[in-house]
Design an enzyme around this catalytic site. Structure first.
Site, PDB file in Angstrom:
ATOM      1  N   ASP A   1      26.213  46.829  43.122  1.00  0.00           N
ATOM      2  CA  ASP A   1      27.537  46.631  42.534  1.00  0.00           C
ATOM      3  C   ASP A   1      27.339  45.574  41.454  1.00  0.00           C
ATOM      4  O   ASP A   1      27.142  44.398  41.751  1.00  0.00           O
ATOM      5  CB  ASP A   1      28.521  46.173  43.626  1.00  0.00           C
ATOM      6  CG  ASP A   1      29.923  45.926  43.074  1.00  0.00           C
ATOM      7  OD1 ASP A   1      30.065  45.788  41.841  1.00  0.00           O
ATOM      8  OD2 ASP A   1      30.872  45.852  43.874  1.00  0.00           O
TER       9      ASP A   1
ATOM     10  N   HIS B   1      45.528  41.342  51.015  1.00  0.00           N
ATOM     11  CA  HIS B   1      45.707  40.240  50.056  1.00  0.00           C
ATOM     12  C   HIS B   1      46.237  40.715  48.707  1.00  0.00           C
ATOM     13  O   HIS B   1      46.663  39.905  47.892  1.00  0.00           O
ATOM     14  CB  HIS B   1      44.406  39.448  49.884  1.00  0.00           C
ATOM     15  CG  HIS B   1      43.200  40.291  49.629  1.00  0.00           C
ATOM     16  ND1 HIS B   1      42.803  41.284  50.476  1.00  0.00           N
ATOM     17  CD2 HIS B   1      42.318  40.286  48.613  1.00  0.00           C
ATOM     18  CE1 HIS B   1      41.723  41.856  49.985  1.00  0.00           C
ATOM     19  NE2 HIS B   1      41.405  41.279  48.861  1.00  0.00           N
TER      20      HIS B   1
ATOM     21  N   LYS C   1      34.288  42.748  33.823  1.00  0.00           N
ATOM     22  CA  LYS C   1      33.557  41.476  33.966  1.00  0.00           C
ATOM     23  C   LYS C   1      32.447  41.436  32.913  1.00  0.00           C
ATOM     24  O   LYS C   1      32.716  41.154  31.767  1.00  0.00           O
ATOM     25  CB  LYS C   1      33.015  41.352  35.400  1.00  0.00           C
ATOM     26  CG  LYS C   1      34.103  40.973  36.406  1.00  0.00           C
ATOM     27  CD  LYS C   1      34.884  42.154  36.872  1.00  0.00           C
ATOM     28  CE  LYS C   1      36.105  41.791  37.661  1.00  0.00           C
ATOM     29  NZ  LYS C   1      36.784  42.978  38.184  1.00  0.00           N
TER      30      LYS C   1
ATOM     31  N   PHE D   1      32.458  43.966  48.149  1.00  0.00           N
ATOM     32  CA  PHE D   1      33.716  43.700  47.458  1.00  0.00           C
ATOM     33  C   PHE D   1      34.807  44.580  48.082  1.00  0.00           C
ATOM     34  O   PHE D   1      34.541  45.681  48.533  1.00  0.00           O
ATOM     35  CB  PHE D   1      33.580  43.967  45.947  1.00  0.00           C
ATOM     36  CG  PHE D   1      34.785  43.493  45.211  1.00  0.00           C
ATOM     37  CD1 PHE D   1      34.996  42.130  45.039  1.00  0.00           C
ATOM     38  CD2 PHE D   1      35.746  44.373  44.746  1.00  0.00           C
ATOM     39  CE1 PHE D   1      36.143  41.668  44.390  1.00  0.00           C
ATOM     40  CE2 PHE D   1      36.889  43.915  44.109  1.00  0.00           C
ATOM     41  CZ  PHE D   1      37.080  42.564  43.924  1.00  0.00           C
ATOM     42  N   ASP D   2      36.035  44.051  48.089  1.00  0.00           N
ATOM     43  CA  ASP D   2      37.126  44.705  48.839  1.00  0.00           C
ATOM     44  C   ASP D   2      37.411  46.150  48.431  1.00  0.00           C
ATOM     45  O   ASP D   2      37.791  46.950  49.277  1.00  0.00           O
ATOM     46  CB  ASP D   2      38.445  43.920  48.775  1.00  0.00           C
ATOM     47  CG  ASP D   2      38.445  42.774  47.805  1.00  0.00           C
ATOM     48  OD1 ASP D   2      37.430  42.584  47.133  1.00  0.00           O
ATOM     49  OD2 ASP D   2      39.462  42.096  47.713  1.00  0.00           O
TER      50      ASP D   2
ATOM     51  N   TYR E   1      38.539  65.174  23.537  1.00  0.00           N
ATOM     52  CA  TYR E   1      38.500  65.367  25.000  1.00  0.00           C
ATOM     53  C   TYR E   1      37.065  65.436  25.498  1.00  0.00           C
ATOM     54  O   TYR E   1      36.699  64.776  26.461  1.00  0.00           O
ATOM     55  CB  TYR E   1      39.248  66.656  25.362  1.00  0.00           C
ATOM     56  CG  TYR E   1      39.201  66.969  26.845  1.00  0.00           C
ATOM     57  CD1 TYR E   1      40.067  66.313  27.727  1.00  0.00           C
ATOM     58  CD2 TYR E   1      38.295  67.893  27.355  1.00  0.00           C
ATOM     59  CE1 TYR E   1      40.031  66.579  29.093  1.00  0.00           C
ATOM     60  CE2 TYR E   1      38.255  68.162  28.721  1.00  0.00           C
ATOM     61  CZ  TYR E   1      39.126  67.508  29.579  1.00  0.00           C
ATOM     62  OH  TYR E   1      39.077  67.779  30.916  1.00  0.00           O
TER      63      TYR E   1
ATOM     64  N   ALA F   1      29.061  44.299  38.716  1.00  0.00           N
ATOM     65  CA  ALA F   1      30.123  43.741  37.863  1.00  0.00           C
ATOM     66  C   ALA F   1      29.606  42.557  37.041  1.00  0.00           C
ATOM     67  O   ALA F   1      29.944  42.406  35.880  1.00  0.00           O
ATOM     68  CB  ALA F   1      31.305  43.313  38.729  1.00  0.00           C
TER      69      ALA F   1
HETATM   70  C1  LIG Z   1      32.002  42.884  42.539  1.00  0.00           C
HETATM   71  C2  LIG Z   1      33.179  43.730  42.167  1.00  0.00           C
HETATM   72  N1  LIG Z   1      33.162  45.050  42.445  1.00  0.00           N
HETATM   73  C3  LIG Z   1      34.209  45.850  42.146  1.00  0.00           C
HETATM   74  C4  LIG Z   1      35.345  45.339  41.547  1.00  0.00           C
HETATM   75  C5  LIG Z   1      36.521  46.249  41.259  1.00  0.00           C
HETATM   76  O1  LIG Z   1      36.622  46.459  39.899  1.00  0.00           O
HETATM   77  P1  LIG Z   1      37.980  46.772  39.102  1.00  0.00           P
HETATM   78  O2  LIG Z   1      38.863  45.570  39.231  1.00  0.00           O
HETATM   79  O3  LIG Z   1      37.536  47.007  37.700  1.00  0.00           O
HETATM   80  O4  LIG Z   1      38.582  47.979  39.696  1.00  0.00           O
HETATM   81  C6  LIG Z   1      35.414  43.969  41.241  1.00  0.00           C
HETATM   82  C7  LIG Z   1      36.635  43.391  40.661  1.00  0.00           C
HETATM   83  O5  LIG Z   1      36.874  42.198  40.698  1.00  0.00           O
HETATM   84  C8  LIG Z   1      34.290  43.143  41.555  1.00  0.00           C
HETATM   85  O6  LIG Z   1      34.305  41.830  41.284  1.00  0.00           O
END
Ligand SMILES: Cc1ncc(COP(=O)(O)O)c(C=O)c1O
Length: 406
Positions: free
Chosen positions: A160, A397, A203, A68-69, A16, A162
Site C-alpha cells: 500500500d 471513526h 498523498k 489502513f482502514d 472515453y 500512498a
Molecule cells: C495508507 C493509505 N491507504 C489507503 C488510503 C485510502 O486512500 P483514499 O483516501 O485516496 O481513498 C489512505 C488514505 O489516507 C492511506 O493513507
C-alpha cells in the site's frame, strides 16, 4: 499542486477510451514503480476495493504491518481476517528511537504460517509509510525479508504505497547502503519485492484526487480491468478525469525529487520539535506526513472509553480552528466477538497530518501555541461519550458522533 501540474492539467484529454493523458500517466507510473500494468482508480480506497476483491479470501488472514482502514473495511466485507503484525517498537508511543517503526514482525508472521498453514494466509500487505502508527517507515531489509518469507510459502505480497516517496526518503537517509541511491532507484527496488501495489495518489501523487492499482502480473491486471470497468470507469481512465491523470503524471515525478522530500520531512519534524519544547507528548521519531500526539499522556485523567484523543481533536479545533484526526479508541476500538466487551488499542493518538506545499512554519506555530496552551490547562478537560457509530465498527471513526461528558 505545482505550476507544472496546473499547466499539465489544462492539457487533459477527456476521451472515453485510449486518451493521451492515460498514456502519460502510465509512463510516469511505470518509471516510478518499475512495474508494467497500471490501472487508474478514482481514489486509493477504490484500488483497495479491487485489491480486496482479488486477494482477500473468506476465513483467511491478510497479514499487514498495520492495515489502513479502507483496505481493512473492504477485506472484512469479503470475510477475510486482517491482522496487524507491526514490530513491538511500533506499537508503543515514545519508546527508544527506532528508525523503522513500520516494519513487520517476521517471527510473528512465520508463527502464523506455522500455526495456521500457508493455505490460511491470503496475502501480506506492507503499508509504506505505516500511517496508523505515526507515518513510520518500513526498511528495505524488512520489505526484502517479508517478501522472501512470503515467496517461500507462495503468499502474494502487496504494497500500500500512498507514501512511497516519503518511505524512500527514510530509507535513503537512515538505511546503510542507500545513501547514494536516487529516490527512484529506491522506489523501484521496493516494488521489485511485491506482486501488486495500490496507491492513494492524494498523498505522494501530490494531487487532490486519484488512485492507482499497479501490478507486474498480466492475469491480475486483467481482473483489475474488469473490476474497474464495472465500478470505476473504462480501463484507460478508471474513474479519473484526463486532466487529473495529467496532474498525477507530473506529481509522481515531482515527489521523487530529493529536495522536495527534504523540505517536506523537515517541516513535519519542525512541528514535532516545537511541540516537544512546549512539553506536548508526541510519538517519536516524527513520521513522514504528520505528528501524532500521545492522547493517553496528554490527558492521563481521561480513560480510553471516554476517547482522550478525540477530545483533543475537538479541543484543538475549538482553540485554533485546526482540524486533526483521532487515531485511537474510536478508530481502533473493537468489541470482543464473544463477550461484546470493549477492546481498546495500545496506541491512542491524535494525528496532525501536514498538507504539503501549503503551510509555512509560522502556520505550524499556531498549532504549537494552541496545543501548548491546551496542555497547560489539561486538567480542566473532560472526556466524550460516543452517541453514534455506524454498522461497521472498523469504519466508525468516519461517522461517529459524540457529546461532552458533563
Ligand atoms: C495508507 C493509505 N491507504 C489507503 C488510503 C485510502 O486512500 P483514499 O483516501 O485516496 O481513498 C489512505 C488514505 O489516507 C492511506 O493513507
Amino acid at each position: 499542486m505545482s505550476q507544472e501540474q496546473w499547466g499539465a492539467l489544462l492539457q487533459g484529454d477527456e476521451s472515453y477510451a485510449g486518451c493521451k493523458s492515460f498514456y502519460r500517466l502510465e509512463a510516469s507510473a511505470q518509471d516510478v514503480f518499475g512495474m508494467k500494468y497500471i490501472q487508474p482508480t478514482h481514489q486509493g480506497r477504490a484500488a483497495d476495493y479491487i485489491m480486496a476483491q482479488i486477494y482477500a479470501k473468506k476465513g483467511q488472514y491478510a497479514i499487514g504491518n498495520m492495515h489502513f482502514d479502507t483496505f481493512r473495511g473492504n477485506a472484512e466485507i469479503m470475510g477475510a481476517i486482517p491482522v496487524d503484525f507491526v514490530i513491538a517498537e511500533g506499537q508503543k508511543a515514545n519508546n527508544e528511537y527506532h528508525p523503522f517503526k513500520g516494519n513487520i514482525d517476521i517471527p510473528r508472521m512465520q508463527k502464523l504460517i506455522d500455526d495456521e498453514g500457508k493455505e490460511k494466509i491470503c496475502c501480506v500487505i506492507i503499508t509504506i509509510t505505516c500511517n496508523n502508527n505515526g507515518g513510520q517507515p518500513v526498511s528495505m531489509e524488512n520489505i526484502r525479508q517479508v517478501s522472501s518469507l512470503a515467496k517461500k510459502y507462495e503468499i502474494p505480497v502487496i504494497i500500500d504505497s500512498a507514501r512511497l516517496a516519503e518511505n524512500a526518503y527514510f530509507i535513503k537517509t537512515r538505511e546503510p547502503g542507500y545513501e547514494n541511491k536516487s529516490i527512484k532507484e529506491i522506489t523501484r527496488e521496493m516494488f521489485s519485492y511485491c506482486e501488486t501495489t495500490t496507491m492513494s495518489s492524494k498523498k505522494d501523487g501530490l494531487v487532490n484526487m486519484g488512485g492507482l492499482f499497479v501490478t507486474r502480473c498480466h492475469d491480475i491486471y486483467l481482473k483489475a480491468n474488469q473490476l474497474a470497468i464495472v465500478h470505476e470507469g473504462f480501463i484507460t481512465y478508471g474513474g479519473m478525469s484526463g486532466r487529473d491523470m495529467e496532474a498525477l503524471a507530473v506529481g509522481l515525478q515531482e515527489v521523487t525529487d530529493f529536495d522536495y522530500l527534504d523540505y517536506r520531512i523537515k517541516q513535519v519534524r519542525y512541528l514535532g520539535e516545537k511541540l516537544k519544547e512546549r512539553g506536548v507528548p508526541i510519538i517519536e521519531p516524527a513520521g513522514g506526513h504528520g505528528i501524532y500526539v500521545d492522547g493517553k499522556k496528554f490527558f492521563p485523567h481521561i480513560p480510553q472509553h471516554q476517547f482522550p484523543s478525540q477530545r483533543l481533536v475537538c479541543a484543538l479545533y475549538e482553540e485554533a480552528g485546526v482540524r486533526a484526526v483521532e487515531i485511537g479508541a474510536c478508530a481502533f476500538g473493537k468489541k470482543d466477538p464473544v463477550t461484546g466487551a470493549d477492546i481498546w488499542p495500545e496506541l491512542e493518538t491524535m494525528r496532525i497530518s501536514v498538507s504539503r506545499r501549503v503551510y509555512t512554519n509560522q502556520h505550524l506555530d499556531v498549532i504549537v501555541n494552541a496545543l501548548g496552551d491546551i496542555y497547560e490547562n489539561r486538567d480542566t478537560y473532560k472526556g466524550l461519550k460516543l452517541i453514534f457509530e455506524g454498522p461497521i465498527i472498523s469504519l466508525r471513526h468516519f461517522t461517529a458522533g459524540f457529546e461532552l461528558v458533563k
